[in-house]
Design a protein around this motif. Structure first.
Motif, short mmCIF file in Angstrom:
data_model
loop_
_atom_site.label_atom_id
_atom_site.label_comp_id
_atom_site.label_asym_id
_atom_site.label_seq_id
_atom_site.Cartn_x
_atom_site.Cartn_y
_atom_site.Cartn_z
N MET A 198 0.82 -1.15 -0.08
CA MET A 198 -0.10 0.02 -0.27
C MET A 198 0.85 1.19 -0.09
SD MET A 198 -3.03 -1.24 2.76
CE MET A 198 -1.97 -2.23 3.86
N GLN A 250 2.77 1.99 -2.37
CA GLN A 250 4.17 1.81 -2.85
C GLN A 250 4.59 2.79 -3.62
OE1 GLN A 250 3.34 -2.10 -4.65
NE2 GLN A 250 2.57 -1.13 -6.38
N ARG A 306 6.17 15.11 -9.28
CA ARG A 306 5.05 15.84 -8.96
C ARG A 306 5.48 17.23 -8.63
NH1 ARG A 306 1.47 14.46 -4.94
NH2 ARG A 306 1.75 16.84 -4.81
N ASP A 346 -6.23 8.69 -5.18
CA ASP A 346 -6.53 8.88 -3.56
C ASP A 346 -8.09 8.56 -3.35
OD1 ASP A 346 -5.29 9.96 -1.01
OD2 ASP A 346 -7.30 10.77 -0.82
N PHE A 382 -8.95 0.99 -6.67
CA PHE A 382 -9.25 1.09 -5.38
C PHE A 382 -10.08 2.17 -5.03
CE2 PHE A 382 -6.94 4.84 -3.30
CZ PHE A 382 -5.97 4.97 -4.34
N TYR A 438 -14.10 11.68 6.69
CA TYR A 438 -13.52 13.01 5.99
C TYR A 438 -14.78 14.08 5.91
CZ TYR A 438 -9.02 10.76 5.46
OH TYR A 438 -7.91 9.99 6.02
N PRO A 463 -9.02 15.43 8.35
CA PRO A 463 -8.54 14.44 9.20
C PRO A 463 -8.85 14.60 10.56
CG PRO A 463 -6.74 14.99 7.68
CD PRO A 463 -7.80 16.03 7.40
N SER A 513 -10.05 2.53 5.81
CA SER A 513 -8.68 2.71 6.93
C SER A 513 -9.09 2.83 8.45
CB SER A 513 -7.94 3.81 6.45
OG SER A 513 -7.68 3.48 5.02
N TRP A 514 -10.29 3.52 8.57
CA TRP A 514 -10.51 4.05 9.94
C TRP A 514 -11.78 3.47 10.61
CZ3 TRP A 514 -6.03 5.86 10.08
CH2 TRP A 514 -5.32 6.67 9.23
N PHE A 546 -9.66 -3.73 3.52
CA PHE A 546 -8.49 -3.48 4.38
C PHE A 546 -8.95 -2.21 5.46
CE2 PHE A 546 -5.08 -0.30 5.50
CZ PHE A 546 -4.35 -1.58 6.28
N HIS A 586 0.15 -1.44 7.00
CA HIS A 586 -0.74 -0.08 6.50
C HIS A 586 0.36 0.41 5.45
CE1 HIS A 586 -3.24 3.75 7.48
NE2 HIS A 586 -3.33 3.11 6.19
#
Ligand SMILES: O=C(O)CCc1c2[nH]c(c1CC(=O)O)Cc1[nH]c(c(CC(=O)O)c1CCC(=O)O)Cc1[nH]c(c(CC(=O)O)c1CCC(=O)O)Cc1[nH]c(c(CCC(=O)O)c1CC(=O)O)C2
Length: 364
Positions: free
Chosen positions: A46, A48, A60, A96, A161, A171, A177, A226-227, A261, A340
């Motif tokens: 994840m 990567q 970027r 994202d 994903f 969010y 966050p 995730s949360w 996940f 993670h």
């Protein structure tokens, strides 16, 4: 003919599934997801792609995160970078979890050093009207990028994903966050009808976004909740599971493995499998043999090296990776990953060495 073009030379469209590529279908990653024998344990990480790689930081430069997610050539390059460098067994589409929300017009940005920030948080029933359906046209850059990517990737599978309804809601309701999710939880406990409608809306948007990726050529999908680990099992079952299950149900017909996940989800692993996953992602807090007991038969597991181990030097990394492989020995299917995402200051060479270690240790 490139590896992923269909035998008839047709390129994938937004409305039909692409013809499956035999070399991708025979990859160690998809075999492990399907719980079939593998030539070696497949590995991917994840996060990567991204900040751990100097070549990422270079391309970027001067381009905002969300802006970069909308440029197909840049997305293709960034997604391929870790595949070239680390020889991982799968690529993950560079994007994202908030991209589909941006695509339907939610006013949000990803602020460096902070994360996703929503201009007007979703707190009332009137706010729900801002969450309209997502169409393939809203994310045409995703279809374009995945078309380019699957041609470049050849036999390496691409994972699509999305964020799961609860994590996206956290969010949207908090506005950014949060450590406590107090506003999101206040809605969940205080106005369960509104909460259920919000998560149901997000389930439809998420499923539509995953379907775009699958139709463009993603060979597997991962739903990031995730949360979710912030919730007690009874609350998860009542207030979150129905929406995540809807996402999995809606994409089931495409026949691609579905990975689920979350972080800190030790008490939720069984329920996260029940939601409809083929592969359950596990963080480093629960050993994989114990995770398998909690998830039950008929599912593969993904994980679960603590990402901070990568800061500890080669010997420690190998010792801890060996531990993960040993606890995975009896699993029906195992995809090696971190518990993670890769942390931004990780030495990329440590990741390359880890891939090689897992491959050589498990070559059959
Ligand atoms: O702490 C928070 O709540 C904000 C987290 C945050 C998000 N996007 C973000 C940030 C800021 C940051 O990472 O610094 C913002 C974000 N997303 C991403 C990046 C690139 C990077 O990490 O260097 C960045 C940082 C960009 C920048 O600051 O320039 C890309 C991203 N997000 C994500 C993925 C999928 C994956 O992890 O493989 C990927 C693609 C990675 C790849 O292609 O290899 C998924 C994502 N985004 C997000 C979450 C929620 C939870 C979490 O981050 O741990 C999750 C799911 C997860 O990782 O568990 C939200």
């Amino acid at each position: 003919m490139s590896a992923n073009a269909s035998p008839t030379g047709q390129t994938p469209t937004a409305t039909s599934d692409p013809v499956k590529n035999d070399a991708v279908e025979d990859s160690a990653f998809l075999k492990a997801c399907r719980r079939e024998p593998v030539p070696h344990t497949p590995v991917w990480f994840m996060r990567q792609a991204g900040r751990s790689l100097p070549e990422y930081r270079k391309v970027r430069e001067g381009i905002g995160m969300l802006d970069s997610c909308m440029r197909p050539e840049l997305v293709t390059e960034i997604t391929l970078q870790p595949v070239r460098r680390h020889h991982v067994d799968a690529a993950i589409y560079f994007s994202d979890i908030v991209v589909p929300l941006k695509a339907i017009g939610i006013d949000l940005d990803i602020k460096p050093g902070v994360g996703p920030v929503v201009e007007q948080p979703v707190r009332t029933r009137a706010d729900l009207a801002r969450l309209r359906d997502l169409t393939p046209e809203d994310v045409s850059y995703v279809t374009e990028a995945i078309g380019m990517l699957t041609r470049e990737l050849g036999s390496t599978p691409l994972i699509g994903f999305a964020g799961a309804p609860f994590t996206l809601a956290s969010y949207l309701v908090e506005g950014g966050p949060s450590r406590t999710y107090e506003n999101a939880k206040a809605m969940m406990y205080g106005d369960p009808g509104l909460w259920a409608d919000l998560l149901d809306r997000l389930a439809d948007i998420t499923a539509a976004f995953l379907e775009v990726q699958i139709r463009a050529g993603a060979a597997a999908v991962q739903l990031f909740d995730s949360w979710a680990g912030a919730l007690a099992p009874s609350d998860y079952r009542r207030s979150v599971l129905p929406a995540s299950a809807k996402v999995f149900r809606k994409v089931a017909g495409h026949g691609v493995p579905r990975i689920h996940f979350g972080v800190g989800t030790g008490e939720l692993l069984g329920l996260m499998g029940e939601a409809g996953a083929d592969v359950v992602g596990v963080d480093w807090r629960v050993p994989l043999d114990e995770a398998a007991r909690r998830v039950g038969p008929g599912k593969a597991l993904q994980g679960n090296l603590d990402p901070t181990v990568l800061f500890a030097g080669r010997e420690a990394v190998e010792t801890k990776a060996r531990e993960v492989l040993d606890t995975a020995a009896g699993l029906e299917g195992h995809v090696f990953n971190l518990g993670h995402g890769v942390m931004p200051s990780t030495d990329p060479d440590a990741l390359t060495r880890l891939v090689e270690y897992v491959h050589t240790q498990t070559a059959r």
